[in-house]
Design an enzyme around this catalytic site. Structure first.
Site, PDB file in Angstrom:
ATOM      1  N   GLY A   1      34.592  49.848  -5.324  1.00 53.67           N
ATOM      2  CA  GLY A   1      35.735  50.726  -5.079  1.00 53.67           C
ATOM      3  C   GLY A   1      35.526  51.657  -3.905  1.00 53.67           C
ATOM      4  O   GLY A   1      34.989  51.275  -2.857  1.00 53.67           O
TER       5      GLY A   1
ATOM      6  N   ASP B   1      22.540  57.753 -13.405  1.00 50.31           N
ATOM      7  CA  ASP B   1      23.702  58.210 -14.182  1.00 50.31           C
ATOM      8  C   ASP B   1      23.946  59.659 -13.775  1.00 50.31           C
ATOM      9  O   ASP B   1      23.094  60.532 -14.000  1.00 50.31           O
ATOM     10  CB  ASP B   1      23.380  58.103 -15.678  1.00 50.31           C
ATOM     11  CG  ASP B   1      24.521  58.608 -16.557  1.00 50.31           C
ATOM     12  OD1 ASP B   1      25.418  59.316 -16.041  1.00 50.31           O
ATOM     13  OD2 ASP B   1      24.499  58.310 -17.765  1.00 50.31           O
TER      14      ASP B   1
ATOM     15  N   ASN C   1      31.053  60.859  -5.796  1.00 54.26           N
ATOM     16  CA  ASN C   1      32.195  59.945  -5.917  1.00 54.26           C
ATOM     17  C   ASN C   1      32.328  59.330  -7.305  1.00 54.26           C
ATOM     18  O   ASN C   1      33.442  58.992  -7.710  1.00 54.26           O
ATOM     19  CB  ASN C   1      32.035  58.844  -4.851  1.00 54.26           C
ATOM     20  CG  ASN C   1      32.917  57.663  -5.113  1.00 54.26           C
ATOM     21  OD1 ASN C   1      34.108  57.681  -4.817  1.00 54.26           O
ATOM     22  ND2 ASN C   1      32.353  56.613  -5.717  1.00 54.26           N
TER      23      ASN C   1
ATOM     24  N   TYR D   1      41.561  63.649 -17.373  1.00 53.31           N
ATOM     25  CA  TYR D   1      41.223  63.412 -15.954  1.00 53.31           C
ATOM     26  C   TYR D   1      41.694  64.588 -15.094  1.00 53.31           C
ATOM     27  O   TYR D   1      40.969  65.057 -14.207  1.00 53.31           O
ATOM     28  CB  TYR D   1      41.894  62.096 -15.532  1.00 53.31           C
ATOM     29  CG  TYR D   1      41.535  61.606 -14.152  1.00 53.31           C
ATOM     30  CD1 TYR D   1      40.292  61.043 -13.890  1.00 53.31           C
ATOM     31  CD2 TYR D   1      42.467  61.655 -13.121  1.00 53.31           C
ATOM     32  CE1 TYR D   1      39.987  60.559 -12.619  1.00 53.31           C
ATOM     33  CE2 TYR D   1      42.169  61.180 -11.857  1.00 53.31           C
ATOM     34  CZ  TYR D   1      40.922  60.630 -11.615  1.00 53.31           C
ATOM     35  OH  TYR D   1      40.621  60.155 -10.361  1.00 53.31           O
TER      36      TYR D   1
ATOM     37  N   LYS E   1      39.284  66.836 -12.811  1.00 55.60           N
ATOM     38  CA  LYS E   1      39.444  66.889 -11.357  1.00 55.60           C
ATOM     39  C   LYS E   1      39.860  68.287 -10.884  1.00 55.60           C
ATOM     40  O   LYS E   1      39.543  68.685  -9.757  1.00 55.60           O
ATOM     41  CB  LYS E   1      40.440  65.826 -10.896  1.00 55.60           C
ATOM     42  CG  LYS E   1      39.952  64.397 -11.098  1.00 55.60           C
ATOM     43  CD  LYS E   1      38.620  64.132 -10.409  1.00 55.60           C
ATOM     44  CE  LYS E   1      38.288  62.655 -10.335  1.00 55.60           C
ATOM     45  NZ  LYS E   1      36.942  62.413  -9.749  1.00 55.60           N
TER      46      LYS E   1
ATOM     47  N   ILE F   1      44.896  54.464  -5.061  1.00 54.93           N
ATOM     48  CA  ILE F   1      44.325  53.417  -4.215  1.00 54.93           C
ATOM     49  C   ILE F   1      43.958  52.297  -5.184  1.00 54.93           C
ATOM     50  O   ILE F   1      43.329  52.571  -6.224  1.00 54.93           O
ATOM     51  CB  ILE F   1      43.069  53.933  -3.490  1.00 54.93           C
ATOM     52  CG1 ILE F   1      43.486  55.053  -2.525  1.00 54.93           C
ATOM     53  CG2 ILE F   1      42.365  52.809  -2.746  1.00 54.93           C
ATOM     54  CD1 ILE F   1      42.469  56.124  -2.377  1.00 54.93           C
ATOM     55  N   LYS F   2      44.309  51.064  -4.861  1.00 49.79           N
ATOM     56  CA  LYS F   2      44.173  50.014  -5.871  1.00 49.79           C
ATOM     57  C   LYS F   2      42.759  49.441  -5.987  1.00 49.79           C
ATOM     58  O   LYS F   2      42.516  48.263  -5.742  1.00 49.79           O
ATOM     59  CB  LYS F   2      45.231  48.951  -5.649  1.00 49.79           C
ATOM     60  CG  LYS F   2      46.602  49.427  -6.134  1.00 49.79           C
ATOM     61  CD  LYS F   2      47.345  48.306  -6.775  1.00 49.79           C
ATOM     62  CE  LYS F   2      48.553  48.764  -7.558  1.00 49.79           C
ATOM     63  NZ  LYS F   2      49.433  47.642  -7.895  1.00 49.79           N
ATOM     64  N   THR F   3      41.840  50.294  -6.365  1.00 48.48           N
ATOM     65  CA  THR F   3      40.522  49.870  -6.837  1.00 48.48           C
ATOM     66  C   THR F   3      40.689  49.498  -8.321  1.00 48.48           C
ATOM     67  O   THR F   3      41.791  49.581  -8.871  1.00 48.48           O
ATOM     68  CB  THR F   3      39.545  51.044  -6.742  1.00 48.48           C
ATOM     69  OG1 THR F   3      40.092  52.104  -7.551  1.00 48.48           O
ATOM     70  CG2 THR F   3      39.389  51.545  -5.317  1.00 48.48           C
TER      71      THR F   3
ATOM     72  N   LEU G   1      50.572  52.819 -17.581  1.00 47.07           N
ATOM     73  CA  LEU G   1      51.937  53.325 -17.805  1.00 47.07           C
ATOM     74  C   LEU G   1      52.651  52.518 -18.881  1.00 47.07           C
ATOM     75  O   LEU G   1      53.440  53.070 -19.660  1.00 47.07           O
ATOM     76  CB  LEU G   1      52.734  53.270 -16.492  1.00 47.07           C
ATOM     77  CG  LEU G   1      52.281  54.206 -15.378  1.00 47.07           C
ATOM     78  CD1 LEU G   1      53.103  53.985 -14.117  1.00 47.07           C
ATOM     79  CD2 LEU G   1      52.388  55.655 -15.836  1.00 47.07           C
TER      80      LEU G   1
HETATM   81  N1  LIG Z   1      41.289  54.796  -7.064  1.00 49.37           N
HETATM   82  C1  LIG Z   1      42.120  55.824  -7.091  1.00 49.37           C
HETATM   83  O1  LIG Z   1      43.328  55.660  -7.127  1.00 49.37           O
HETATM   84  C2  LIG Z   1      41.562  57.235  -7.057  1.00 49.37           C
HETATM   85  C3  LIG Z   1      42.457  58.283  -6.764  1.00 49.37           C
HETATM   86  C4  LIG Z   1      41.969  59.589  -6.731  1.00 49.37           C
HETATM   87  C5  LIG Z   1      40.634  59.842  -6.971  1.00 49.37           C
HETATM   88  N2  LIG Z   1      39.793  58.808  -7.255  1.00 49.37           N
HETATM   89  C6  LIG Z   1      38.385  59.157  -7.506  1.00 49.37           C
HETATM   90  O2  LIG Z   1      37.574  58.477  -6.572  1.00 49.37           O
HETATM   91  C7  LIG Z   1      36.305  58.161  -7.165  1.00 49.37           C
HETATM   92  C8  LIG Z   1      36.036  56.663  -7.040  1.00 49.37           C
HETATM   93  O3  LIG Z   1      37.073  55.968  -7.726  1.00 49.37           O
HETATM   94  P1  LIG Z   1      37.241  54.372  -7.686  1.00 49.37           P
HETATM   95  O4  LIG Z   1      38.684  54.112  -7.659  1.00 49.37           O
HETATM   96  O5  LIG Z   1      36.338  53.765  -6.670  1.00 49.37           O
HETATM   97  O6  LIG Z   1      36.691  54.017  -9.159  1.00 49.37           O
HETATM   98  P2  LIG Z   1      36.012  52.689  -9.706  1.00 49.37           P
HETATM   99  O7  LIG Z   1      36.210  52.702 -11.176  1.00 49.37           O
HETATM  100  O8  LIG Z   1      36.505  51.505  -8.942  1.00 49.37           O
HETATM  101  O9  LIG Z   1      34.456  52.890  -9.363  1.00 49.37           O
HETATM  102  C9  LIG Z   1      33.737  53.959  -9.934  1.00 49.37           C
HETATM  103  C10 LIG Z   1      32.245  53.734  -9.782  1.00 49.37           C
HETATM  104  O10 LIG Z   1      31.579  54.825 -10.452  1.00 49.37           O
HETATM  105  C11 LIG Z   1      30.513  54.282 -11.242  1.00 49.37           C
HETATM  106  N3  LIG Z   1      30.200  55.176 -12.367  1.00 49.37           N
HETATM  107  C12 LIG Z   1      30.933  55.399 -13.481  1.00 49.37           C
HETATM  108  N4  LIG Z   1      30.291  56.248 -14.304  1.00 49.37           N
HETATM  109  C13 LIG Z   1      29.116  56.589 -13.680  1.00 49.37           C
HETATM  110  C14 LIG Z   1      28.029  57.435 -14.017  1.00 49.37           C
HETATM  111  N5  LIG Z   1      27.994  58.117 -15.178  1.00 49.37           N
HETATM  112  N6  LIG Z   1      27.005  57.554 -13.129  1.00 49.37           N
HETATM  113  C15 LIG Z   1      27.033  56.866 -11.966  1.00 49.37           C
HETATM  114  N7  LIG Z   1      28.028  56.031 -11.595  1.00 49.37           N
HETATM  115  C16 LIG Z   1      29.059  55.901 -12.442  1.00 49.37           C
HETATM  116  C17 LIG Z   1      31.031  52.916 -11.693  1.00 49.37           C
HETATM  117  O11 LIG Z   1      29.984  52.067 -12.126  1.00 49.37           O
HETATM  118  C18 LIG Z   1      31.755  52.430 -10.434  1.00 49.37           C
HETATM  119  O12 LIG Z   1      30.882  51.733  -9.574  1.00 49.37           O
HETATM  120  C19 LIG Z   1      36.376  58.665  -8.607  1.00 49.37           C
HETATM  121  O13 LIG Z   1      35.806  59.944  -8.699  1.00 49.37           O
HETATM  122  C20 LIG Z   1      37.875  58.716  -8.863  1.00 49.37           C
HETATM  123  O14 LIG Z   1      38.188  59.610  -9.895  1.00 49.37           O
HETATM  124  C21 LIG Z   1      40.222  57.524  -7.301  1.00 49.37           C
END
Ligand SMILES: NC(=O)c1ccc[n+]([C@@H]2O[C@H](COP(=O)([O-])OP(=O)(O)OC[C@H]3O[C@@H](n4cnc5c(N)ncnc54)[C@H](O)[C@@H]3O)[C@@H](O)[C@H]2O)c1
Length: 262
Positions: A19, A60, A87, A156, A160, A191-193, A203
Site C-alpha cells: 500500500g 510491530d 505509516n 479510526y 487519526k 486511495i485504493k490500497t 459501506l
Molecule cells: N488507503 C487510504 O485510503 C488511506 C487514507 C488515509 C489514510 N491512510 C493511512 O495511510 C496508512 C497506510 O494505509 P494503507 O492504505 O497503505 O493500508 P494497508 O492496509 O494497505 O497497509 C498497511 C500496512 O501496515 C502494516 N501493519 C498493520 N499493523 C501493523 C503493526 N501493528 N505494526 C507494523 N505494521 C503494521 C500492514 O501489515 C500493512 O503492510 C495508514 O496509517 C492509513 O490509516 C490510508
C-alpha cells in the site's frame, strides 16, 4: 524536487510491506535515501526492501521493544537515521452503537500508540546528543478522518485525530527544545490500497449503501477530484522529508482533492 534530494539520508518507513508504505519507501529510495522497511508482514516487507537495497526489520509498531530494536538495526546497518514515516495503520468499520471495545482499542493501539512510539523514538534518536544526533523529519499518516467525522469509522477517526494533535505537540516540543526534528502529519482521503478498498466495501456491510455499485457511486461523489494515488502521498512525504520543507513543522498536509475544503 531534485532526484537526489535525500542523498545521504536514512529513512525508516513503518507498514512498508504494501500500500502507501511500499510506495513511500520506493519514492524515498528514488530520491537517494537508504531505506528501512518495517512491518509485521515479513515476506511482503522483504520483497519491498530487497530491490531498494534496503533493510527489512520485523516490527510491530505497538511494541516499544520492537522500536528499540528497529532503531538499533537501522544505526548498525546505515550509521544514521534522518526520517521516520509512521505509516502503519489499520481500520475497523462499525457503527458507534455496534463497535466492540476491543476493536476500538486495537485501532487506537496500532494507529495512535504506534505513532506515539515512533515519534518518541525518532525524536530521541535524531535530536542533538541522540544516537543519530543530526536532526531530521517525522511524518505521521493521519487521514481526512482525523479532521472530520466519518460514519462507521468512529474508532479510526478517534485514532487519526489523536495522531493529528500528537504531531503538533511533538512539533512544538522539538522546536522549543531545539531537537532539529520537524514533525508533520498527512491527511489523505481514499486511495485504493487494500485499506481503501475495504473502506468502500464496508459501506454495504454497514447498510449505508445498497450494493457495491451504490457504494462506489457514493464515494466517487464525495471525492471532487476522484481518488488519490499512492504516489500522491509518496511525493508529499518526500517534500516533508527533504530540506525544501525546512520551515514546515506541525503542519497538517491535506491530500483530498478538496473533499474537506467546503
Ligand atoms: N488507503 C487510504 O485510503 C488511506 C487514507 C488515509 C489514510 N491512510 C493511512 O495511510 C496508512 C497506510 O494505509 P494503507 O492504505 O497503505 O493500508 P494497508 O492496509 O494497505 O497497509 C498497511 C500496512 O501496515 C502494516 N501493519 C498493520 N499493523 C501493523 C503493526 N501493528 N505494526 C507494523 N505494521 C503494521 C500492514 O501489515 C500493512 O503492510 C495508514 O496509517 C492509513 O490509516 C490510508
Amino acid at each position: 524536487m531534485e532526484s537526489n534530494a535525500l542523498e545521504g539520508k536514512v529513512a525508516l518507513v513503518t507498514g512498508g510491506a504494501r500500500g502507501l508504505g511500499a510506495a513511500i519507501a520506493r519514492s524515498l529510495a528514488a530520491a537517494g535515501a537508504q531505506v528501512v522497511v518495517t512491518d509485521v508482514d515479513e515476506d511482503a516487507g522483504r520483497a519491498v526492501a530487497a530491490p531498494l537495497d534496503g533493510l527489512f526489520v520485523r516490527h510491530d509498531v505497538t511494541n516499544e521493544a520492537d522500536w528499540a530494536e528497529a532503531v538499533k538495526r537501522t544505526l548498525e546497518a546505515f550509521g544514521a537515521l534522518d526520517v521516520v514515516v509512521n505509516n502503519a495503520g489499520i481500520e475497523t468499520a462499525a457503527l458507534m452503537i455496534d463497535c466492540e471495545l476491543d476493536d476500538f482499542r486495537r485501532v487506537l493501539s496500532v494507529n495512535a500508540d504506534g505513532c506515539f512510539l515512533g515519534t518518541k523514538w525518532a525524536m530521541r534518536t535524531m535530536r542533538p546528543g541522540g544516537a543519530a544526533g543530526r536532526g531530521g523529519a517525522v511524518i505521521n499518516l493521519s487521514s481526512v478522518a482525523g479532521l472530520v467525522g466519518v460514519v462507521g469509522l468512529g474508532a479510526y477517526c478517534a485514532a487519526k485525530g489523536a495522531v493529528r494533535l500528537l504531531t503538533k505537540s511533538a512539533a512544538m516540543e522539538s522546536a522549543r527544545l531545539g531537537y532539529g526534528v520537524r514533525v508533520n502529519s498527512i491527511h489523505p482521503a481514499i486511495i485504493k490500497t487494500d485499506m481503501g478498498v475495504a473502506v468502500v466495501n464496508s459501506l454495504v456491510d454497514l447498510g449505508l449503501a445498497a450494493d457495491a455499485d451504490a457504494a462506489e457511486a457514493l464515494m466517487q461523489q464525495m471525492h471532487p477530484m476522484g481518488y488519490g494515488r499512492p504516489q500522491d502521498v509518496a511525493e508529499a512525504v518526500r517534500y516533508l522529508a527533504a530540506g525544501s520543507g525546512r520551515w514546515v513543522n506541525g503542519a497538517e498536509l491535506v491530500l483530498d482533492g478538496g473533499l474537506t475544503a467546503g
